[in-house]
Write a protein that holds these residues in place. Structure first.
Motif, PDB file in Angstrom:
ATOM      1  N   GLU A  56      36.329   5.571 -40.683  1.00 54.61           N
ATOM      2  CA  GLU A  56      37.084   4.417 -40.180  1.00 54.61           C
ATOM      3  C   GLU A  56      37.455   3.461 -41.303  1.00 54.61           C
ATOM      4  N   GLU A  61      40.856   1.735 -39.589  1.00 56.03           N
ATOM      5  CA  GLU A  61      41.001   1.841 -38.134  1.00 56.03           C
ATOM      6  C   GLU A  61      39.601   1.898 -37.534  1.00 56.03           C
ATOM      7  N   HIS A  62      39.142   0.776 -37.012  1.00 60.28           N
ATOM      8  CA  HIS A  62      37.747   0.672 -36.612  1.00 60.28           C
ATOM      9  C   HIS A  62      37.573   0.762 -35.094  1.00 60.28           C
ATOM     10  N   ALA A  63      36.460   1.373 -34.707  1.00 60.03           N
ATOM     11  CA  ALA A  63      36.100   1.459 -33.290  1.00 60.03           C
ATOM     12  C   ALA A  63      34.683   0.926 -33.140  1.00 60.03           C
ATOM     13  N   PRO A 120      38.734   1.049 -29.660  1.00 63.80           N
ATOM     14  CA  PRO A 120      39.157   0.368 -30.889  1.00 63.80           C
ATOM     15  C   PRO A 120      38.751  -1.100 -30.859  1.00 63.80           C
ATOM     16  N   ARG A 166      42.145   3.592 -24.902  1.00 59.52           N
ATOM     17  CA  ARG A 166      42.893   3.903 -26.130  1.00 59.52           C
ATOM     18  C   ARG A 166      41.968   4.556 -27.152  1.00 59.52           C
ATOM     19  N   ARG A 167      42.541   5.350 -28.032  1.00 57.87           N
ATOM     20  CA  ARG A 167      41.736   6.122 -28.987  1.00 57.87           C
ATOM     21  C   ARG A 167      42.003   5.706 -30.432  1.00 57.87           C
ATOM     22  N   THR A 168      41.068   6.069 -31.283  1.00 54.66           N
ATOM     23  CA  THR A 168      41.255   6.030 -32.730  1.00 54.66           C
ATOM     24  C   THR A 168      41.033   7.439 -33.253  1.00 54.66           C
ATOM     25  N   SER A 170      38.629   8.386 -35.151  1.00 56.40           N
ATOM     26  CA  SER A 170      37.206   8.732 -35.047  1.00 56.40           C
ATOM     27  C   SER A 170      36.826   9.097 -33.618  1.00 56.40           C
TER      28      SER A 170
END
Length: 387
Positions: A56, A61-63, A120, A166-168, A170
């Motif tokens: 990430e 792009e952090h979750a 996210p 929603r997705r990232t 990771s």
């Protein structure tokens, strides 16, 4: 037409100096019995988390895994000068409006969710914006609400669910369990095994003291005495990526270059990331002795069984040389048993500059191996076939 799944198997022999990478309930190093022998153990969760965070970080792009989405939304709304009661009511709407019957939650703790959500980090801002958009409806619903009555859903469920699911990248790699909103469930493309020592590894005591730097008159000696336990181990680590599922998670329209880049990023951090347990007092920042990959169709294959009989140290000491040989011998056995029809590519690199028979192409560095295995795994990529 059914497309058989493709897997990238990663096998690592990793020597670790005195450390406690993953503690049990008593703060001692985790162990497990395998082959009637005590082995050091590191749970996959302990190694997976630093890998995920590093992936990430590189992607920007952090979750986050959290139960605190509603309280965080309420806090941000109050910071935006919303009245406290209206902000709390909006937080309640996050759980009540997400689906019919709402998400399970604890209304005594700011409506935090019972299950941990994995989403996210910027989804919090999106939810705040959704509340801002529907502020008038929230104000009217709050005015009409009486405390003993059930809270009626106000926010649009479709928009709310879209933010929560929603997705990232990771999330596409490591998957997400979301039983309350099935559309948010993501099948993990990565499977990771517990790491274990290939030899007997009993925890060893480390007695230590902390000196009192500002003693009172007449006092001497230590202010704190304790015994910690550490292990020294040569770990076998295994992970596999279902490349077909990863492509499906990213979307059938995702170009092969996108999948390739994500696979390469995961492999790089799987090789080099370390758990953080007791790192300040042990600094166990070693790198693997050997990394081997195999790209296979149909199914993945772990080589963990190669070490059911614990490795014996070489006459001059050390487990790395005999462990390398045990791994290579087992790889040859697997090729004999399964054949090589579904073995697309394989290779290795490590501290020895000499190629190791039965482990495929010899690469000179981790970077070279990472690029080669990602390219081989994603070649002629097709989306997963779903019934």
């Amino acid at each position: 037409m059914h497309t058989p799944a493709r897997f990238l198997d990663l096998h690592i022999l990793h020597p670790v100096t005195a450390a406690n990478l993953n503690r049990d309930a008593d703060n001692d190093p985790k162990t497990i019995s395998f082959g009637n022998t005590t082995r050091a153990l590191v749970s996959p969760q302990a190694w997976k988390r630093p890998i995920r965070l590093n992936v990430e970080q590189d992607l920007g792009e952090h979750a986050a895994r959290t139960r605190m989405v509603p309280p965080l939304v309420a806090r941000k709304l109050q910071e935006a000068q919303w009245p406290e009661d209206l902000a709390a009511f909006a937080a309640a709407q996050i759980v009540h409006s997400a689906k019919n019957g709402g998400l399970q939650h604890n209304d005594q703790e700011g409506y935090r969710t019972q299950a941990m959500l994995y989403l996210p980090t910027d989804a919090i801002d999106d939810l705040v914006a959704l509340c801002e958009k529907h502020r008038t409806e929230l104000e009217e619903a709050l005015a009409a609400h009486t405390p003993k009555k059930k809270i009626n859903a106000v926010l649009p469920a479709k928009d709310l669910a879209a933010h929560l699911t929603r997705r990232t990248a990771s999330i596409n790699l490591f998957g997400r369990m979301f039983a309350e909103l099935p559309a948010g469930h993501v099948e993990a493309a990565v499977q990771m095994a517990p790491a274990f020592s290939v030899h007997q590894s009993d925890p060893q005591p480390d007695f230590f003291t902390a000196v009192e730097d500002l003693p009172q008159d007449g006092e001497s000696g230590s202010a704190h005495l304790q015994t910690a336990f550490l292990t020294t181990s040569l770990f076998y680590r295994f992970a596999t990526i279902n490349i077909t599922d990863l492509h499906h998670n990213l979307g059938p329209g995702a170009p092969a270059d996108t999948v390739n880049a994500l696979v390469e990023l995961f492999v790089r951090h799987f090789i080099l990331s370390m758990p953080g347990g007791k790192k300040t007092s042990t600094a166990p920042h070693t790198v693997p002795d050997l990394v081997h990959y195999a790209v296979r169709d149909r199914r993945p294959v772990s080589y963990g069984a190669a070490f059911e009989q614990p490795v014996k140290a070489a006459p001059q000491g050390g487990y790395t040389a005999p462990a390398r040989q045990a791994l290579a011998d087992y790889a040859a056995t697997i090729s004999r048993l399964l054949g090589t029809r579904h073995l697309v590519a394989h290779g290795h690199t490590g501290t020895t500059a000499k190629p190791i028979k039965d482990l495929g192409t010899h690469h000179t560095s981790f970077d070279d191996l990472t690029a080669a295995c990602a390219t081989a795994a994603t070649a002629a990529l097709t989306p997963a076939c779903r019934p």
